[in-house]
Scaffold this motif. Structure first.
Motif, PDB file in Angstrom:
ATOM      1  N   LEU A  26       0.836  -1.192   0.000  1.00 15.17           N
ATOM      2  CA  LEU A  26       0.000   0.000   0.000  1.00 15.17           C
ATOM      3  C   LEU A  26       0.883   1.258   0.000  1.00 15.17           C
ATOM      4  O   LEU A  26       1.711   1.441   0.892  1.00 15.17           O
ATOM      5  CB  LEU A  26      -0.892  -0.013   1.242  1.00 15.17           C
ATOM      6  CG  LEU A  26      -2.188   0.783   1.212  1.00 15.17           C
ATOM      7  CD1 LEU A  26      -3.070   0.353   0.052  1.00 15.17           C
ATOM      8  CD2 LEU A  26      -2.930   0.632   2.534  1.00 15.17           C
ATOM      9  N   PRO A  27       0.718   2.135  -1.003  1.00 15.70           N
ATOM     10  CA  PRO A  27       1.520   3.363  -1.046  1.00 15.70           C
ATOM     11  C   PRO A  27       1.188   4.270   0.143  1.00 15.70           C
ATOM     12  O   PRO A  27       0.071   4.222   0.693  1.00 15.70           O
ATOM     13  CB  PRO A  27       1.096   4.010  -2.368  1.00 15.70           C
ATOM     14  CG  PRO A  27       0.517   2.894  -3.173  1.00 15.70           C
ATOM     15  CD  PRO A  27      -0.126   1.979  -2.195  1.00 15.70           C
ATOM     16  N   PRO A  28       2.130   5.132   0.553  1.00 17.88           N
ATOM     17  CA  PRO A  28       1.898   6.015   1.704  1.00 17.88           C
ATOM     18  C   PRO A  28       0.645   6.869   1.572  1.00 17.88           C
ATOM     19  O   PRO A  28      -0.034   7.118   2.573  1.00 17.88           O
ATOM     20  CB  PRO A  28       3.161   6.879   1.737  1.00 17.88           C
ATOM     21  CG  PRO A  28       4.209   6.058   1.047  1.00 17.88           C
ATOM     22  CD  PRO A  28       3.482   5.268   0.008  1.00 17.88           C
ATOM     23  N   VAL A  29       0.321   7.347   0.364  1.00 17.17           N
ATOM     24  CA  VAL A  29      -0.826   8.236   0.188  1.00 17.17           C
ATOM     25  C   VAL A  29      -2.133   7.560   0.584  1.00 17.17           C
ATOM     26  O   VAL A  29      -3.092   8.226   0.995  1.00 17.17           O
ATOM     27  CB  VAL A  29      -0.894   8.745  -1.275  1.00 17.17           C
ATOM     28  CG1 VAL A  29      -1.246   7.618  -2.241  1.00 17.17           C
ATOM     29  CG2 VAL A  29      -1.858   9.914  -1.409  1.00 17.17           C
ATOM     30  N   PHE A  30      -2.192   6.229   0.521  1.00 17.99           N
ATOM     31  CA  PHE A  30      -3.373   5.493   0.974  1.00 17.99           C
ATOM     32  C   PHE A  30      -3.185   4.939   2.384  1.00 17.99           C
ATOM     33  O   PHE A  30      -4.123   4.912   3.186  1.00 17.99           O
ATOM     34  CB  PHE A  30      -3.674   4.334   0.019  1.00 17.99           C
ATOM     35  CG  PHE A  30      -3.964   4.749  -1.386  1.00 17.99           C
ATOM     36  CD1 PHE A  30      -4.860   5.765  -1.667  1.00 17.99           C
ATOM     37  CD2 PHE A  30      -3.332   4.120  -2.456  1.00 17.99           C
ATOM     38  CE1 PHE A  30      -5.118   6.167  -2.965  1.00 17.99           C
ATOM     39  CE2 PHE A  30      -3.587   4.504  -3.763  1.00 17.99           C
ATOM     40  CZ  PHE A  30      -4.478   5.530  -4.021  1.00 17.99           C
ATOM     41  N   ALA A  31      -1.973   4.472   2.695  1.00 18.19           N
ATOM     42  CA  ALA A  31      -1.730   3.788   3.968  1.00 18.19           C
ATOM     43  C   ALA A  31      -1.784   4.732   5.167  1.00 18.19           C
ATOM     44  O   ALA A  31      -2.445   4.434   6.179  1.00 18.19           O
ATOM     45  CB  ALA A  31      -0.379   3.071   3.917  1.00 18.19           C
ATOM     46  N   GLU A  32      -1.098   5.844   5.099  1.00 18.46           N
ATOM     47  CA  GLU A  32      -0.934   6.696   6.271  1.00 18.46           C
ATOM     48  C   GLU A  32      -2.263   7.237   6.812  1.00 18.46           C
ATOM     49  O   GLU A  32      -2.477   7.229   8.029  1.00 18.46           O
ATOM     50  CB  GLU A  32       0.047   7.821   5.952  1.00 18.46           C
ATOM     51  CG  GLU A  32       1.480   7.301   5.773  1.00 18.46           C
ATOM     52  CD  GLU A  32       2.459   8.349   5.298  1.00 18.46           C
ATOM     53  OE1 GLU A  32       2.005   9.481   4.974  1.00 18.46           O
ATOM     54  OE2 GLU A  32       3.677   8.056   5.244  1.00 18.46           O
ATOM     55  N   PRO A  33      -3.207   7.691   5.958  1.00 19.10           N
ATOM     56  CA  PRO A  33      -4.487   8.148   6.516  1.00 19.10           C
ATOM     57  C   PRO A  33      -5.311   7.017   7.132  1.00 19.10           C
ATOM     58  O   PRO A  33      -6.230   7.287   7.915  1.00 19.10           O
ATOM     59  CB  PRO A  33      -5.210   8.741   5.296  1.00 19.10           C
ATOM     60  CG  PRO A  33      -4.148   9.002   4.296  1.00 19.10           C
ATOM     61  CD  PRO A  33      -3.123   7.952   4.517  1.00 19.10           C
ATOM     62  N   MET A  34      -4.997   5.761   6.792  1.00 19.25           N
ATOM     63  CA  MET A  34      -5.678   4.618   7.383  1.00 19.25           C
ATOM     64  C   MET A  34      -4.956   4.097   8.616  1.00 19.25           C
ATOM     65  O   MET A  34      -5.322   3.068   9.180  1.00 19.25           O
ATOM     66  CB  MET A  34      -5.807   3.490   6.349  1.00 19.25           C
ATOM     67  CG  MET A  34      -6.671   3.841   5.159  1.00 19.25           C
ATOM     68  SD  MET A  34      -6.736   2.499   3.944  1.00 19.25           S
ATOM     69  CE  MET A  34      -7.604   1.245   4.889  1.00 19.25           C
ATOM     70  N   LYS A  35      -3.907   4.824   9.022  1.00 21.85           N
ATOM     71  CA  LYS A  35      -3.092   4.444  10.190  1.00 21.85           C
ATOM     72  C   LYS A  35      -2.432   3.085   9.984  1.00 21.85           C
ATOM     73  O   LYS A  35      -2.270   2.288  10.907  1.00 21.85           O
ATOM     74  CB  LYS A  35      -3.946   4.431  11.465  1.00 21.85           C
ATOM     75  CG  LYS A  35      -4.729   5.719  11.706  1.00 21.85           C
ATOM     76  CD  LYS A  35      -3.794   6.923  11.802  1.00 21.85           C
ATOM     77  CE  LYS A  35      -4.553   8.186  12.217  1.00 21.85           C
ATOM     78  NZ  LYS A  35      -5.416   8.725  11.156  1.00 21.85           N
ATOM     79  N   LEU A  36      -2.019   2.828   8.737  1.00 20.57           N
ATOM     80  CA  LEU A  36      -1.298   1.612   8.388  1.00 20.57           C
ATOM     81  C   LEU A  36       0.113   1.992   7.945  1.00 20.57           C
ATOM     82  O   LEU A  36       0.346   3.095   7.436  1.00 20.57           O
ATOM     83  CB  LEU A  36      -2.002   0.858   7.256  1.00 20.57           C
ATOM     84  CG  LEU A  36      -3.392   0.304   7.544  1.00 20.57           C
ATOM     85  CD1 LEU A  36      -4.008  -0.263   6.265  1.00 20.57           C
ATOM     86  CD2 LEU A  36      -3.335  -0.772   8.621  1.00 20.57           C
ATOM     87  N   ALA A  37       1.039   1.071   8.102  1.00 26.64           N
ATOM     88  CA  ALA A  37       2.411   1.316   7.657  1.00 26.64           C
ATOM     89  C   ALA A  37       2.475   1.249   6.136  1.00 26.64           C
ATOM     90  O   ALA A  37       1.893   0.338   5.530  1.00 26.64           O
ATOM     91  CB  ALA A  37       3.351   0.278   8.262  1.00 26.64           C
ATOM     92  N   PRO A  38       3.143   2.197   5.485  1.00 23.89           N
ATOM     93  CA  PRO A  38       3.346   2.082   4.035  1.00 23.89           C
ATOM     94  C   PRO A  38       3.980   0.740   3.700  1.00 23.89           C
ATOM     95  O   PRO A  38       4.879   0.268   4.398  1.00 23.89           O
ATOM     96  CB  PRO A  38       4.288   3.243   3.721  1.00 23.89           C
ATOM     97  CG  PRO A  38       4.019   4.250   4.792  1.00 23.89           C
ATOM     98  CD  PRO A  38       3.739   3.438   6.034  1.00 23.89           C
ATOM     99  N   GLY A  39       3.496   0.122   2.656  1.00 20.14           N
ATOM    100  CA  GLY A  39       3.996  -1.185   2.272  1.00 20.14           C
ATOM    101  C   GLY A  39       3.157  -2.327   2.801  1.00 20.14           C
ATOM    102  O   GLY A  39       3.381  -3.492   2.428  1.00 20.14           O
ATOM    103  N   THR A  40       2.179  -2.041   3.663  1.00 16.90           N
ATOM    104  CA  THR A  40       1.270  -3.076   4.141  1.00 16.90           C
ATOM    105  C   THR A  40       0.568  -3.724   2.956  1.00 16.90           C
ATOM    106  O   THR A  40       0.090  -3.024   2.050  1.00 16.90           O
ATOM    107  CB  THR A  40       0.211  -2.474   5.089  1.00 16.90           C
ATOM    108  OG1 THR A  40       0.864  -1.923   6.232  1.00 16.90           O
ATOM    109  CG2 THR A  40      -0.785  -3.536   5.539  1.00 16.90           C
ATOM    110  N   LEU A  41       0.512  -5.040   2.926  1.00 22.77           N
ATOM    111  CA  LEU A  41      -0.145  -5.731   1.819  1.00 22.77           C
ATOM    112  C   LEU A  41      -1.648  -5.521   1.917  1.00 22.77           C
ATOM    113  O   LEU A  41      -2.267  -5.809   2.952  1.00 22.77           O
ATOM    114  CB  LEU A  41       0.204  -7.223   1.846  1.00 22.77           C
ATOM    115  CG  LEU A  41       1.693  -7.561   1.685  1.00 22.77           C
ATOM    116  CD1 LEU A  41       1.907  -9.070   1.656  1.00 22.77           C
ATOM    117  CD2 LEU A  41       2.270  -6.909   0.430  1.00 22.77           C
ATOM    118  N   TYR A  42      -2.217  -5.014   0.835  1.00 24.08           N
ATOM    119  CA  TYR A  42      -3.635  -4.647   0.838  1.00 24.08           C
ATOM    120  C   TYR A  42      -4.198  -4.831  -0.563  1.00 24.08           C
ATOM    121  O   TYR A  42      -3.465  -4.868  -1.554  1.00 24.08           O
ATOM    122  CB  TYR A  42      -3.785  -3.181   1.263  1.00 24.08           C
ATOM    123  CG  TYR A  42      -4.871  -2.946   2.280  1.00 24.08           C
ATOM    124  CD1 TYR A  42      -4.695  -3.300   3.617  1.00 24.08           C
ATOM    125  CD2 TYR A  42      -6.083  -2.365   1.910  1.00 24.08           C
ATOM    126  CE1 TYR A  42      -5.685  -3.077   4.554  1.00 24.08           C
ATOM    127  CE2 TYR A  42      -7.083  -2.131   2.832  1.00 24.08           C
ATOM    128  CZ  TYR A  42      -6.879  -2.493   4.160  1.00 24.08           C
ATOM    129  OH  TYR A  42      -7.867  -2.282   5.086  1.00 24.08           O
TER     130      TYR A  42
END
Length: 252
Positions: free
Chosen positions: A112-128
Protein backbone atom coordinates in the motif's frame (compact mmCIF):
# COMPACT_ATOMS: atom_id res chain seq x y z
CA UNK A 1 -34.29 52.46 -10.17
CA UNK A 2 -35.27 52.83 -13.81
CA UNK A 3 -36.14 49.79 -15.89
CA UNK A 4 -33.76 48.97 -18.74
CA UNK A 5 -34.82 50.02 -22.24
CA UNK A 6 -37.18 47.55 -23.88
CA UNK A 7 -34.71 47.07 -26.73
CA UNK A 8 -32.05 45.66 -24.39
CA UNK A 9 -31.68 41.89 -24.61
CA UNK A 10 -29.35 39.59 -22.66
CA UNK A 11 -28.61 36.14 -24.01
CA UNK A 12 -29.11 33.42 -21.43
CA UNK A 13 -27.88 29.84 -21.26
CA UNK A 14 -29.14 26.77 -19.38
CA UNK A 15 -27.05 25.88 -16.34
CA UNK A 16 -26.99 23.04 -13.82
CA UNK A 17 -25.41 23.48 -10.37
CA UNK A 18 -23.90 20.24 -9.11
CA UNK A 19 -21.45 20.00 -6.23
CA UNK A 20 -18.63 22.50 -6.76
CA UNK A 21 -19.42 22.87 -10.48
CA UNK A 22 -21.77 24.98 -12.55
CA UNK A 23 -22.38 23.32 -15.91
CA UNK A 24 -23.36 25.59 -18.79
CA UNK A 25 -24.75 24.55 -22.17
CA UNK A 26 -23.59 26.83 -25.01
CA UNK A 27 -25.07 24.84 -27.90
CA UNK A 28 -28.24 25.14 -29.92
CA UNK A 29 -31.09 25.62 -27.39
CA UNK A 30 -33.45 23.80 -29.75
CA UNK A 31 -31.35 20.63 -29.31
CA UNK A 32 -30.93 20.74 -25.55
CA UNK A 33 -33.12 17.67 -25.03
CA UNK A 34 -30.70 15.64 -27.16
CA UNK A 35 -27.76 16.37 -24.86
CA UNK A 36 -27.08 14.05 -21.91
CA UNK A 37 -27.27 15.87 -18.55
CA UNK A 38 -24.11 16.24 -16.43
CA UNK A 39 -23.18 13.07 -14.59
CA UNK A 40 -24.19 12.97 -10.93
CA UNK A 41 -21.13 12.42 -8.73
CA UNK A 42 -22.88 11.40 -5.53
CA UNK A 43 -19.74 11.28 -3.38
CA UNK A 44 -19.27 15.04 -3.68
CA UNK A 45 -22.35 15.56 -1.51
CA UNK A 46 -21.88 12.47 0.68
CA UNK A 47 -21.33 13.64 4.28
CA UNK A 48 -18.94 10.73 4.89
CA UNK A 49 -16.50 12.29 2.42
CA UNK A 50 -14.13 15.20 2.92
CA UNK A 51 -12.90 16.97 -0.21
CA UNK A 52 -10.17 19.30 -1.42
CA UNK A 53 -10.24 21.25 -4.68
CA UNK A 54 -7.77 23.01 -6.94
CA UNK A 55 -7.29 24.57 -10.37
CA UNK A 56 -4.50 24.79 -12.93
CA UNK A 57 -4.21 26.59 -16.24
CA UNK A 58 -2.16 24.32 -18.49
CA UNK A 59 -0.53 25.29 -21.80
CA UNK A 60 -1.60 22.18 -23.69
CA UNK A 61 -4.54 20.67 -25.51
CA UNK A 62 -7.09 19.43 -22.99
CA UNK A 63 -7.17 15.91 -24.47
CA UNK A 64 -3.56 15.43 -23.37
CA UNK A 65 -4.73 15.78 -19.78
CA UNK A 66 -7.59 13.36 -20.38
CA UNK A 67 -5.30 10.76 -21.89
CA UNK A 68 -2.88 11.21 -18.98
CA UNK A 69 -5.46 10.40 -16.31
CA UNK A 70 -6.74 7.42 -18.32
CA UNK A 71 -3.28 5.83 -18.36
CA UNK A 72 -1.99 5.44 -14.82
CA UNK A 73 1.10 3.52 -15.87
CA UNK A 74 2.77 6.95 -15.79
CA UNK A 75 2.65 6.99 -11.96
CA UNK A 76 5.86 5.02 -11.55
CA UNK A 77 7.73 7.54 -13.70
CA UNK A 78 6.17 10.99 -13.34
CA UNK A 79 5.15 10.60 -9.67
CA UNK A 80 7.83 8.23 -8.38
CA UNK A 81 8.85 10.58 -5.54
CA UNK A 82 5.40 12.00 -4.72
CA UNK A 83 2.53 9.51 -4.83
CA UNK A 84 4.97 6.55 -4.78
CA UNK A 85 2.53 4.25 -6.56
CA UNK A 86 4.95 1.83 -8.20
CA UNK A 87 2.75 -1.20 -8.96
CA UNK A 88 0.94 0.26 -11.98
CA UNK A 89 3.02 -1.80 -14.41
CA UNK A 90 0.42 -3.97 -16.14
CA UNK A 91 -2.07 -2.73 -18.71
CA UNK A 92 -5.51 -2.33 -17.12
CA UNK A 93 -8.73 -3.64 -18.61
CA UNK A 94 -10.42 -1.15 -20.95
CA UNK A 95 -14.10 -0.67 -20.07
CA UNK A 96 -16.66 0.68 -22.54
CA UNK A 97 -20.29 1.55 -21.83
CA UNK A 98 -22.14 3.52 -24.48
CA UNK A 99 -20.67 7.01 -24.63
CA UNK A 100 -18.33 6.46 -21.67
CA UNK A 101 -15.10 4.52 -21.40
CA UNK A 102 -12.42 3.86 -18.85
CA UNK A 103 -10.13 1.36 -17.15
CA UNK A 104 -10.22 -1.14 -14.29
CA UNK A 105 -7.23 -2.59 -12.48
CA UNK A 106 -7.24 -4.95 -9.49
CA UNK A 107 -4.32 -5.11 -7.05
CA UNK A 108 -4.30 -8.15 -4.77
CA UNK A 109 -2.10 -8.16 -1.65
CA UNK A 110 -0.01 -5.33 -3.10
CA UNK A 111 2.15 -2.97 -0.98
CA UNK A 112 0.00 0.00 0.00
CA UNK A 113 1.52 3.36 -1.05
CA UNK A 114 1.90 6.02 1.70
CA UNK A 115 -0.83 8.24 0.19
CA UNK A 116 -3.37 5.49 0.97
CA UNK A 117 -1.73 3.79 3.97
CA UNK A 118 -0.93 6.70 6.27
CA UNK A 119 -4.49 8.15 6.52
CA UNK A 120 -5.68 4.62 7.38
CA UNK A 121 -3.09 4.44 10.19
CA UNK A 122 -1.30 1.61 8.39
CA UNK A 123 2.41 1.32 7.66
CA UNK A 124 3.35 2.08 4.03
CA UNK A 125 4.00 -1.19 2.27
CA UNK A 126 1.27 -3.08 4.14
CA UNK A 127 -0.15 -5.73 1.82
CA UNK A 128 -3.63 -4.65 0.84
CA UNK A 129 -6.21 -5.08 -1.93
CA UNK A 130 -7.13 -2.16 -4.19
CA UNK A 131 -9.68 -1.78 -6.94
CA UNK A 132 -8.67 1.08 -9.24
CA UNK A 133 -11.06 2.31 -11.91
CA UNK A 134 -11.80 5.48 -13.81
CA UNK A 135 -14.02 6.79 -16.58
CA UNK A 136 -14.16 9.38 -19.34
CA UNK A 137 -17.74 10.54 -18.72
CA UNK A 138 -17.87 13.42 -21.18
CA UNK A 139 -15.50 15.78 -23.01
CA UNK A 140 -15.60 17.92 -19.85
CA UNK A 141 -15.43 15.37 -17.06
CA UNK A 142 -13.47 12.35 -15.93
CA UNK A 143 -13.47 10.50 -12.63
CA UNK A 144 -11.14 8.04 -10.92
CA UNK A 145 -11.69 5.80 -7.92
CA UNK A 146 -9.78 3.58 -5.52
CA UNK A 147 -11.60 1.14 -3.26
CA UNK A 148 -9.42 -0.16 -0.44
CA UNK A 149 -10.26 -3.69 0.71
CA UNK A 150 -8.87 -5.57 3.70
CA UNK A 151 -7.26 -8.72 2.23
CA UNK A 152 -8.26 -10.81 5.26
CA UNK A 153 -11.87 -9.78 5.92
CA UNK A 154 -12.54 -8.64 2.33
CA UNK A 155 -14.32 -5.62 3.80
CA UNK A 156 -14.28 -2.24 2.09
CA UNK A 157 -12.30 0.00 4.44
CA UNK A 158 -11.83 3.18 2.42
CA UNK A 159 -13.02 5.02 -0.67
CA UNK A 160 -10.82 7.49 -2.55
CA UNK A 161 -12.26 9.55 -5.42
CA UNK A 162 -10.89 12.03 -7.95
CA UNK A 163 -12.72 14.29 -10.38
CA UNK A 164 -10.97 15.89 -13.36
CA UNK A 165 -12.88 18.70 -15.11
CA UNK A 166 -11.50 20.50 -18.16
CA UNK A 167 -12.50 23.46 -20.29
CA UNK A 168 -10.42 24.24 -23.37
CA UNK A 169 -9.30 27.84 -23.80
CA UNK A 170 -8.03 27.21 -27.31
CA UNK A 171 -6.25 24.44 -29.20
CA UNK A 172 -3.24 24.45 -26.88
CA UNK A 173 -4.45 25.86 -23.55
CA UNK A 174 -6.94 24.63 -20.94
CA UNK A 175 -8.52 25.25 -17.58
CA UNK A 176 -8.24 22.21 -15.31
CA UNK A 177 -10.26 21.86 -12.11
CA UNK A 178 -9.77 18.90 -9.78
CA UNK A 179 -11.64 17.58 -6.76
CA UNK A 180 -10.32 14.85 -4.44
CA UNK A 181 -12.44 13.14 -1.81
CA UNK A 182 -12.14 10.27 0.62
CA UNK A 183 -14.16 8.80 3.50
CA UNK A 184 -11.20 8.06 5.79
CA UNK A 185 -8.47 10.32 7.15
CA UNK A 186 -10.90 13.23 6.90
CA UNK A 187 -9.55 15.61 9.57
CA UNK A 188 -8.65 19.12 8.43
CA UNK A 189 -4.92 18.50 8.87
CA UNK A 190 -5.03 15.20 6.96
CA UNK A 191 -6.97 16.75 4.09
CA UNK A 192 -4.53 19.67 3.94
CA UNK A 193 -1.74 17.10 3.67
CA UNK A 194 -3.61 15.48 0.78
CA UNK A 195 -4.01 18.86 -0.90
CA UNK A 196 -0.31 19.61 -0.56
CA UNK A 197 0.93 16.36 -2.09
CA UNK A 198 -1.71 16.53 -4.82
CA UNK A 199 -0.62 20.03 -5.86
CA UNK A 200 2.97 18.79 -6.15
CA UNK A 201 1.90 15.71 -8.13
CA UNK A 202 -0.37 17.62 -10.48
CA UNK A 203 2.38 20.18 -11.09
CA UNK A 204 4.45 17.20 -12.28
CA UNK A 205 1.64 16.28 -14.67
CA UNK A 206 1.48 19.86 -15.91
CA UNK A 207 5.22 19.91 -16.66
CA UNK A 208 5.02 16.64 -18.56
CA UNK A 209 1.87 17.53 -20.53
CA UNK A 210 3.19 20.95 -21.53
CA UNK A 211 6.44 19.36 -22.70
CA UNK A 212 4.46 16.98 -24.93
CA UNK A 213 2.51 19.91 -26.37
CA UNK A 214 5.76 21.78 -27.11
CA UNK A 215 7.18 18.77 -28.97
CA UNK A 216 3.98 18.48 -31.00
CA UNK A 217 4.02 22.20 -31.80
CA UNK A 218 7.59 22.00 -33.10
CA UNK A 219 6.95 19.03 -35.37
CA UNK A 220 5.48 19.90 -38.78
CA UNK A 221 3.88 16.48 -39.20
CA UNK A 222 0.20 15.91 -38.50
CA UNK A 223 -0.98 14.38 -35.22
CA UNK A 224 -1.88 11.16 -37.03
CA UNK A 225 1.73 10.82 -38.18
CA UNK A 226 3.19 11.69 -34.78
CA UNK A 227 1.18 9.41 -32.50
CA UNK A 228 1.73 5.73 -31.83
CA UNK A 229 -0.52 3.86 -29.41
CA UNK A 230 0.27 0.96 -27.09
CA UNK A 231 -2.02 -1.25 -24.98
CA UNK A 232 -2.11 1.20 -22.08
CA UNK A 233 -3.52 3.84 -24.45
CA UNK A 234 -6.71 1.81 -24.99
CA UNK A 235 -9.01 4.00 -22.84
CA UNK A 236 -7.52 7.18 -24.30
CA UNK A 237 -8.05 6.01 -27.88
CA UNK A 238 -11.65 5.13 -27.07
CA UNK A 239 -12.14 8.56 -25.46
CA UNK A 240 -11.01 10.24 -28.68
CA UNK A 241 -13.55 8.18 -30.62
CA UNK A 242 -16.30 9.28 -28.26
CA UNK A 243 -15.20 12.91 -28.56
CA UNK A 244 -15.36 12.63 -32.35
CA UNK A 245 -18.95 11.37 -32.10
CA UNK A 246 -19.84 14.31 -29.82
CA UNK A 247 -18.37 16.73 -32.36
CA UNK A 248 -20.24 15.12 -35.25
CA UNK A 249 -23.52 15.32 -33.32
CA UNK A 250 -22.98 19.01 -32.56
CA UNK A 251 -22.28 19.88 -36.20
CA UNK A 252 -25.11 17.97 -37.87
Amino acid sequence: MKSPPSSVRVQSFPVVEQGPFVWIYLGDPERLNEIPPPHDLGWQSDTQFATVVGKLEIDANYMLLKENVLDLTHFGFVHASTFKISDWVDTPRTVKDGETCGYHQSFVASPLPPVFAEPMKLAPGTLYDRENYGSFLSPALQVAAVDLVDPQSKELTGRFRVCHATTPIDQSHMHYWWVLGRDYGTSDSEMEGLRAITEIGFDEDETMIEAIQQVMDRDPRSTAELERSVKADGPGVEARRILQRWMERETV
